[in-house]
Design an enzyme around this catalytic site. Sequence first.
Site, PDB file in Angstrom:
ATOM      1  N   ASP A 273      -1.903   7.447  -1.860  1.00  0.00           N
ATOM      2  CA  ASP A 273      -0.532   7.051  -2.174  1.00  0.00           C
ATOM      3  C   ASP A 273       0.412   7.992  -1.440  1.00  0.00           C
ATOM      4  O   ASP A 273       1.095   8.803  -2.042  1.00  0.00           O
ATOM      5  CB  ASP A 273      -0.305   7.094  -3.693  1.00  0.00           C
ATOM      6  CG  ASP A 273       0.934   6.314  -4.106  1.00  0.00           C
ATOM      7  OD1 ASP A 273       1.618   5.775  -3.215  1.00  0.00           O
ATOM      8  OD2 ASP A 273       1.206   6.245  -5.319  1.00  0.00           O
ATOM      9  N   SER A 366       2.650   9.651  -8.397  1.00  0.00           N
ATOM     10  CA  SER A 366       2.017   8.393  -8.007  1.00  0.00           C
ATOM     11  C   SER A 366       2.109   7.368  -9.118  1.00  0.00           C
ATOM     12  O   SER A 366       2.766   6.347  -8.988  1.00  0.00           O
ATOM     13  CB  SER A 366       0.555   8.630  -7.632  1.00  0.00           C
ATOM     14  OG  SER A 366      -0.111   7.404  -7.375  1.00  0.00           O
TER      15      SER A 366
END
Length: 458
Positions: A273, A366
Site C-alpha cells: 500500500d 493503510s
Amino acid sequence: MLHGRNRHNRRTRAVCAALTTSAALIVAGLGGSAVAAPAPDRAPTAADTLRTAEAPPAVLDAMRRDLGLDRAQARHRLANEAEAGATAGKLRLALGRDFAGAWVRGAESERLTVATTDATDVSRIEAAGAEATVVRHSLSALDAAKGRVDRAAKGRDTTATPVWYVDVATNSLTVEASRRDAVPALLKAAGVEAGLVRVVASAEQPRPLYDLRGGDAYYINNSTRCSIGFPITRGTTQGFATAGHCGRAGSPTSGSNRVAQGTFQASVFPGNDMAWVAANSSWTATPYVNGSSVQVAGSTQAPVGSSVCRSGSTTGWHCGTVQQLNTSVTYPEGTISGVTRTSVCAEPGDSGGSFISGSQAQGVTSGGSGNCTSGGTTYFQPLNPILQNYGLTLKTTGGGDPGDPGDPGDPGGTWAAGTVYQAGATVTYGGATYRCLQGHQAQTGWEPPNVPALWQRV
C-alpha cells in the site's frame, strides 16, 4: 477497510543504563524538557541519535491520553525504546540464526526481552541487559513460513483469514480467522506445518483508511480526499509519500485549497500500500507532520512493543503500540503484505496519515478495524520500503538534505547518505567495515562511526 471521502540490569554501558528503572534510567536530562548534548568523551546513545527528547507536545499529550503516561514518563519510554532497539540490533547480529525476535514491555518500555533458539545464548543476552527466553522457532524460520503463506494467498479468497503475522512474543506464525476451518487449506497450500501456527479467532474486517491527514489534506481527481504521509525529495523534485490505495499513477492531486498540487508517480495496491506524489513548483517539502508541531528526524524502525502515534484528519493524534511487524492483511480489494500491526485506533478519513515513534517516521496509515470510541487495530505501510522502492529521500530536520544517494560518504567507502539500509547490511566507511543494526535511511550526521545505535564495526 475504512473508506471515506474527503523497549540483570548492568550499567557497564549507556545502553544498559537506559533500559533499567533505577535512578540512572536515562542519560541526564530526559525527565526535563531537553537533553544536553552528549559529552565529547562518550559515544552518543541511541536516544541521542534518535533525538527522543525532541518529541513534540502533541505526541506527548496523545501518549498521556492513550498510554496513561505523563510527559516525563513518555520521554523515558521513548528513550528506553531507542536504547532497546539498539541493544536488540546488536544481539540479533551476535546470535545470528538463533535469534528469534525481541520486544519491549512495561509502562515505560523498561524491559527488553530477546528470544533465542539456543540456551547457550542466555548469558550473552543477559550480559547485554536484556531478559532472555529460549524458544523453539527462529525468527528466520517464522519469516520464511509467513512468506510461503503470502505467496499461497495470491489469487485465493482469504477474507475468512484476513490477517497473519509473525508474533515474536508467542514464537508463532499467527493467523487471525473468522472461521477456523478456513485455516488448514491455507496452510496446506502454503506448505506450512501446523506446529508453527497459532490461530486466533477474530471478527476483524480490515479496510483502507481513506481521507487521512498526516500533514495536510489533498484531493485526488478533485474528489477523493487523502493526506500527505511524509514529505520527500527525489533529486530536485519535491513531493510526498502516501498510501497506494489513495490514487493510481497519473492521477492528479490538489491541495486542501483545491489548488493544483502534483501527480501520482507510482502506486501499488493491493500487494503493498505505497505511493508517491511529485508536487509542482508551487509546493515545498518540509520535515514536519501537522504543520510545524512535529519534527521528523529520521526513519529508524521501532521494535515490537514500542509506542507509536498517528495523525489523521478525522481523529487527530492517537497513540498505541507496535504489535507485530511484517504482517499480511486481507482487505476486500486483496491482500497487503509487509505492513505493521498496531493498537492505535483510526476511523474513516484517517488513511494515508503519518505514523511516528518519537521523532522517527514509521509509515503511512493503510487500513484497520474498530474506531476511536471503542478502540481498534490499525495497519501502516512502513516508510522505508517506500523510500527504497522509489528512490526517495525523507525530508528531515537537523542539517539539511542527506545528499546524493549514490555518492559514497566522505572519507570514502560504500556508505551513502540517502540509502535505505536493512538490519544486517554491511558498508565500508573510513577504511572500516560496519554492519547495520536497525533499518533506517542514512543521512548526514548518521555516518557509521557516529551512531553506534545504528551501526556496529566488524
